[in-house]
Design a protein around this motif. Structure first.
Motif, mmCIF file in Angstrom:
data_model
loop_
_atom_site.group_PDB
_atom_site.id
_atom_site.type_symbol
_atom_site.label_atom_id
_atom_site.label_comp_id
_atom_site.label_asym_id
_atom_site.label_seq_id
_atom_site.Cartn_x
_atom_site.Cartn_y
_atom_site.Cartn_z
ATOM 1 N N ALA A 123 1.007 -1.231 -0.135
ATOM 2 C CA ALA A 123 0.071 0.103 0.030
ATOM 3 C C ALA A 123 0.985 1.296 0.023
ATOM 4 O O ALA A 123 0.392 2.378 -0.492
ATOM 5 N N THR A 124 2.191 1.186 0.529
ATOM 6 C CA THR A 124 2.913 2.271 0.591
ATOM 7 C C THR A 124 3.383 2.666 -0.935
ATOM 8 O O THR A 124 3.507 3.961 -1.154
ATOM 9 N N ALA A 125 3.732 1.841 -1.483
ATOM 10 C CA ALA A 125 4.133 1.893 -3.091
ATOM 11 C C ALA A 125 2.822 2.839 -3.583
ATOM 12 O O ALA A 125 2.947 3.362 -4.542
ATOM 13 N N GLU A 139 -8.693 2.750 9.771
ATOM 14 C CA GLU A 139 -7.446 3.185 9.985
ATOM 15 C C GLU A 139 -6.835 2.136 11.333
ATOM 16 O O GLU A 139 -7.191 2.073 12.283
ATOM 17 N N THR A 140 -5.885 1.488 10.640
ATOM 18 C CA THR A 140 -5.287 0.447 11.436
ATOM 19 C C THR A 140 -4.729 0.735 12.830
ATOM 20 O O THR A 140 -4.454 0.063 13.936
ATOM 21 N N SER A 141 -4.069 1.884 12.874
ATOM 22 C CA SER A 141 -3.419 2.526 14.028
ATOM 23 C C SER A 141 -4.113 2.409 15.203
ATOM 24 O O SER A 141 -3.911 2.538 16.433
ATOM 25 N N VAL A 166 -9.483 4.963 -1.546
ATOM 26 C CA VAL A 166 -9.784 4.307 -0.209
ATOM 27 C C VAL A 166 -8.807 3.495 0.008
ATOM 28 O O VAL A 166 -8.749 2.279 -0.485
ATOM 29 N N ASP A 167 -7.868 3.590 1.145
ATOM 30 C CA ASP A 167 -7.273 2.502 1.837
ATOM 31 C C ASP A 167 -7.828 1.599 2.493
ATOM 32 O O ASP A 167 -8.346 1.774 3.677
ATOM 33 N N ALA A 168 -7.905 0.494 1.890
ATOM 34 C CA ALA A 168 -8.700 -0.682 2.514
ATOM 35 C C ALA A 168 -7.721 -1.772 3.144
ATOM 36 O O ALA A 168 -8.096 -3.007 3.184
ATOM 37 N N PRO A 187 -2.156 -7.169 0.803
ATOM 38 C CA PRO A 187 -2.956 -8.409 1.260
ATOM 39 C C PRO A 187 -2.625 -9.005 2.719
ATOM 40 O O PRO A 187 -3.002 -10.077 2.939
ATOM 41 N N GLN A 188 -1.771 -8.239 3.485
ATOM 42 C CA GLN A 188 -0.927 -9.070 4.568
ATOM 43 C C GLN A 188 -1.868 -8.748 5.856
ATOM 44 O O GLN A 188 -1.497 -9.253 6.859
ATOM 45 N N LYS A 189 -3.162 -8.052 5.533
ATOM 46 C CA LYS A 189 -3.869 -7.584 6.868
ATOM 47 C C LYS A 189 -5.304 -8.157 6.888
ATOM 48 O O LYS A 189 -5.327 -9.280 7.191
ATOM 49 N N ALA A 190 -6.253 -7.368 6.265
ATOM 50 C CA ALA A 190 -7.497 -7.963 6.304
ATOM 51 C C ALA A 190 -7.688 -9.339 5.536
ATOM 52 O O ALA A 190 -8.366 -10.089 5.889
HETATM 53 C C1 LIG Z 1 -0.242 -1.484 7.071
HETATM 54 C C2 LIG Z 1 -0.868 -0.352 6.321
HETATM 55 C C3 LIG Z 1 -0.359 0.271 5.030
HETATM 56 C C4 LIG Z 1 0.988 0.132 4.713
HETATM 57 O O1 LIG Z 1 0.970 -1.048 3.908
HETATM 58 P P1 LIG Z 1 2.394 -1.881 3.485
HETATM 59 O O2 LIG Z 1 2.081 -3.202 2.622
HETATM 60 O O3 LIG Z 1 3.414 -1.922 4.528
HETATM 61 O O4 LIG Z 1 2.892 -0.786 2.561
HETATM 62 C C5 LIG Z 1 -1.084 1.181 4.719
HETATM 63 N N1 LIG Z 1 -2.354 1.581 4.859
HETATM 64 C C6 LIG Z 1 -2.933 0.790 6.033
HETATM 65 C C7 LIG Z 1 -4.407 1.240 6.490
HETATM 66 C C8 LIG Z 1 -2.232 0.009 6.690
HETATM 67 O O5 LIG Z 1 -2.723 -0.538 7.757
#
Ligand SMILES: *Cc1c(COP(=O)(O)O)cnc(C)c1O
Length: 396
Positions: A97-99, A166-168, A193-195, A216-219
């Motif tokens: 997502a950072t890229a 917002e993951t944080s 939208v950052d999902a 794809p490493q979170k949700a």
């Molecule tokens: C972890 C995260 C990112 C960053 O993802 P990367 O794959 O490490 O670049 C971006 N947005 C959200 C909402 C995140 O939780």
């Protein structure tokens, strides 16, 4: 809370040795102790599928049919899972997502973006567009951690950017298009939208988004290294137009190239093949079991267990107080000061229950629990029992 007979102390500070002595009975522990918010639990069945494909898929060319058919499966599966409307397409690229933030600053934002900034990840995208020399200074609505700004129309912007989750902080935002207009009609504004910690775990109206992007490493409980975006015809048109305008763009971040290559089930450079397969497998698992409705319901069930427990606990309380924004996927739980949440997370870790630590930069006495669809609701139930067990011994 009552002190249990096994409590090593009668209140007060707990020395390191006593902390190390706390052993959670096996019968209380979750079957799988991974509750991280990213990378998050990968189902063992998905890893087994990867092992099964060890020799016919891993280590083979990403320009050939074997890998391209997995990329095609993934693109089809994501479109099905997210209920992509006609004309929307799934685009793949490398770098997470950072890229994608960097890529969007070149290929999707024409001159000036508007951002909701409500935590670490949404503020990072804001920092990208603020630093981009080819863009005007962004418009930013900021809010305190645990809250969120509204999605408002802003004059003179061509993109509206916010996270679905917002993951944080554990705050979710239901995607909407910025309504009304003072100068700019909403149709000229693309919604980005950052999902990353939402895709596949939260229902939403796909017609409200132009680029719904995620790693794809979170949700999706797979692995890192890729970004995946569902893009609307308006977003594709924006990508084509900016590309045709001749704006210089680093080749790796070129969304026009990503769009063209994704249509052939390829990426600009070599993708992480394991991540592709793990993600396609996870998406297939969700679709086979009932799709987004089924997956979101699993997380909702997990979160009802966690928040229900916290609300009746004497030592814990949900951090996000507004029910409308409280995330069913990332649970942030504040603890009473007499219980040090870092010590609690450390004891849990020593007992095989890992990555429950709060988000470091938030600096709260907090645990943060990933409740993505891959996590079993019964394991969240077990987690709450384990927290109670440890808490009784740390703060009797
Ligand atoms: C972890 C995260 C990112 C960053 O993802 P990367 O794959 O490490 O670049 C971006 N947005 C959200 C909402 C995140 O939780």
């Amino acid at each position: 809370m009552t002190a249990s007979p096994a409590t090593p102390l009668d209140g007060g500070a707990v020395p390191g040795a006593a902390v190390a002595d706390i052993v959670i009975p096996a019968g209380l522990r979750p079957a799988d102790g991974r509750f991280g918010c990213g990378p998050a639990k990968v189902r063992p069945e998905a890893v087994a599928e990867l092992a099964r494909r060890a020799v016919d898929y891993m280590g083979t060319s990403h320009r050939r049919a074997g890998v391209r058919s997995v990329a095609a499966d993934l693109r089809r599966g994501v479109a099905e899972l997210l209920r992509a409307p006609d004309g929307y397409e799934i685009v793949l690229g490398n770098g997470g997502a950072t890229a994608f933030w960097d890529a969007a600053s070149f290929g999707l934002i024409e001159r000036r973006s508007h951002h909701l900034s409500l935590g670490e990840f949404s503020s990072k995208f804001t920092a990208v567009t603020r630093a981009a020399p080819h863009l005007d200074d962004p418009s930013v609505h900021e809010s305190e951690p645990g809250a969120r700004p509204p999605i408002a129309a802003v004059a003179g912007v061509d993109a509206c950017c916010y996270p679905h989750n917002e993951t944080s902080t554990g705050v979710m935002i239901l995607p909407e298009r910025p309504g009304g207009a003072d100068g700019t009609s909403a149709s000229e504004v693309v919604t980005l939208v950052d999902a990353t910690s939402a895709a596949g775990g939260l229902e939403f109206d796909p017609a409200a988004v132009d680029a719904y992007y995620f790693a794809p490493q979170k949700a999706l409980s797979s692995d890192g290294g890729l970004w995946i975006a569902m893009v609307s015809p308006a977003a594709a048109e924006r990508i084509e137009r900016i590309s045709a305008s001749g704006r210089w763009t680093p080749a790796f971040l070129d969304l026009k190239a990503a769009l063209d290559l994704s249509r052939k089930d390829q990426t600009y450079n070599t993708p992480a093949l394991a991540t592709l397969l793990l993600t396609a497998t996870q998406v297939g698992w969700m679709n086979d079991n009932g799709g987004l409705g089924w997956a979101a319901a699993r997380s909702r069930r997990s979160s009802e267990i966690l928040y229900g427990w916290a609300e009746t606990s004497e030592i814990a309380a949900p951090f996000v107080t507004d029910l409308a924004y409280r995330s069913p996927l990332v649970g942030t739980i504040d603890f009473d000061p007499r219980l040090d949440a870092d010590v609690l997370a450390g004891v849990l870790r020593a007992n095989g229950i890992i990555d429950t630590d709060g988000y470091r930069k938030l600096g709260r006495n907090q645990l943060r629990i990933g409740m993505f669809p891959a996590v079993e609701p019964s394991d969240v139930e077990a987690l709450t029992a384990c927290i109670d067990y440890v808490a009784e011994r740390l703060a009797p």
